[in-house]
Design an enzyme around this catalytic site. Sequence first.
Site, PDB file in Angstrom:
ATOM      1  N   SER A 154     -22.971  83.065  20.152  1.00  0.00           N
ATOM      2  CA  SER A 154     -22.371  81.902  20.825  1.00  0.00           C
ATOM      3  C   SER A 154     -21.755  82.391  22.130  1.00  0.00           C
ATOM      4  O   SER A 154     -21.490  83.592  22.287  1.00  0.00           O
ATOM      5  CB  SER A 154     -21.269  81.336  19.924  1.00  0.00           C
ATOM      6  OG  SER A 154     -20.463  80.430  20.628  1.00  0.00           O
ATOM      7  N   TYR A 167     -13.829  82.288  14.654  1.00  0.00           N
ATOM      8  CA  TYR A 167     -15.210  82.007  15.054  1.00  0.00           C
ATOM      9  C   TYR A 167     -15.623  82.964  16.182  1.00  0.00           C
ATOM     10  O   TYR A 167     -16.688  83.584  16.129  1.00  0.00           O
ATOM     11  CB  TYR A 167     -15.313  80.548  15.521  1.00  0.00           C
ATOM     12  CG  TYR A 167     -16.713  80.131  15.904  1.00  0.00           C
ATOM     13  CD1 TYR A 167     -17.679  79.869  14.942  1.00  0.00           C
ATOM     14  CD2 TYR A 167     -17.077  79.986  17.248  1.00  0.00           C
ATOM     15  CE1 TYR A 167     -18.960  79.482  15.294  1.00  0.00           C
ATOM     16  CE2 TYR A 167     -18.362  79.601  17.604  1.00  0.00           C
ATOM     17  CZ  TYR A 167     -19.299  79.346  16.620  1.00  0.00           C
ATOM     18  OH  TYR A 167     -20.573  78.976  16.972  1.00  0.00           O
TER      19      TYR A 167
END
Length: 263
Positions: A154, A167
């Site tokens: 990401s 995350y």
Amino acid sequence: MPDFTNQVAFITGAGSGIGRATALAFAKAGARVVVAELNEVAGQETVDQIQQLGSEALFVSCDVAHADQINAAVQKTVDTYGRLDIGINNAGIGGKYARLTEQTNLDFEQMMAVNVGGVFYGMQAQIRQMLTQKDGDHPVRDHPARGKIVNVSSIAGVRGMPMGALYSASKHAVIGLTRTAALEYVRRHIRINAVCPVYTHSAMVDELVREVPDMEEKMRRRIPIGRLGEPEEIAQAILWLCSDDNDFVTGQAIQLDGGMTAG
Ligand SMILES: NC(=O)c1ccc[n+]([C@@H]2O[C@H](COP(=O)([O-])OP(=O)(O)OC[C@H]3O[C@@H](n4cnc5c(N)ncnc54)[C@H](O)[C@@H]3O)[C@@H](O)[C@H]2O)c1
């Protein structure tokens, strides 16, 4: 479009979003696709969509947080199709939208188990199988890749992400695993890369948009191109990375971010 005829692609989390778009794109490009997914209904739906295209697909129930389940899913792939050419470690969770001090030990354990464990166990099972296979025939090169792996990181894997420390940490770890594995197996003819998407329309982003007021507008404002990504756009980059015309690309973390990290 790259051609994956006769190749077998194993994709985790292929019941939704980026994983499903990638599964459909590989199927359209001629691959036989294995949908390894926790959500059986969603996974089977992806298989049905692929079969409606006239392509071959197999659903395997799999929680990527458990090594034994990924090992069994890869074994089922080989038992069914005889080989594994492509591994896409895509399954992931977004976790809680909260500051670091509000994240619990359980939040930490779940995030690491799925987002890091899933990529670690996935690559172990995929690479072990790929190493048993011979190099492919290639008209130009002596040693074309015998296996290609793409891990889904990401933009949060290359930058900090306020309200998403766990995350972000998990996606940084995915890039560390990718780069290291790429170096360890490059001479064994396995290419390993990562993609780092910015906010992309999917169930994961829909949830965040529901939870946080004005979230979609805030996301759009942070992306120079002025819009979110589409799962199909991420899928095309993944196919490009797996193409046999791309034998020189390994160990990369490609940022798919509408220009966000250019500034
Ligand atoms: N959508 C975004 O904005 C975005 C941005 C950057 C990275 N990503 C990453 O892309 C990947 C795909 O996310 P998405 O946006 O398509 O989300 P999504 O929620 O639409 O899809 C995720 C899929 O993974 C499956 N899954 C979740 N946990 C699993 C587990 N333990 N075992 C097997 N399958 C499991 C889910 O059932 C679902 O089908 C994730 O790794 C995510 O972190 C997404």
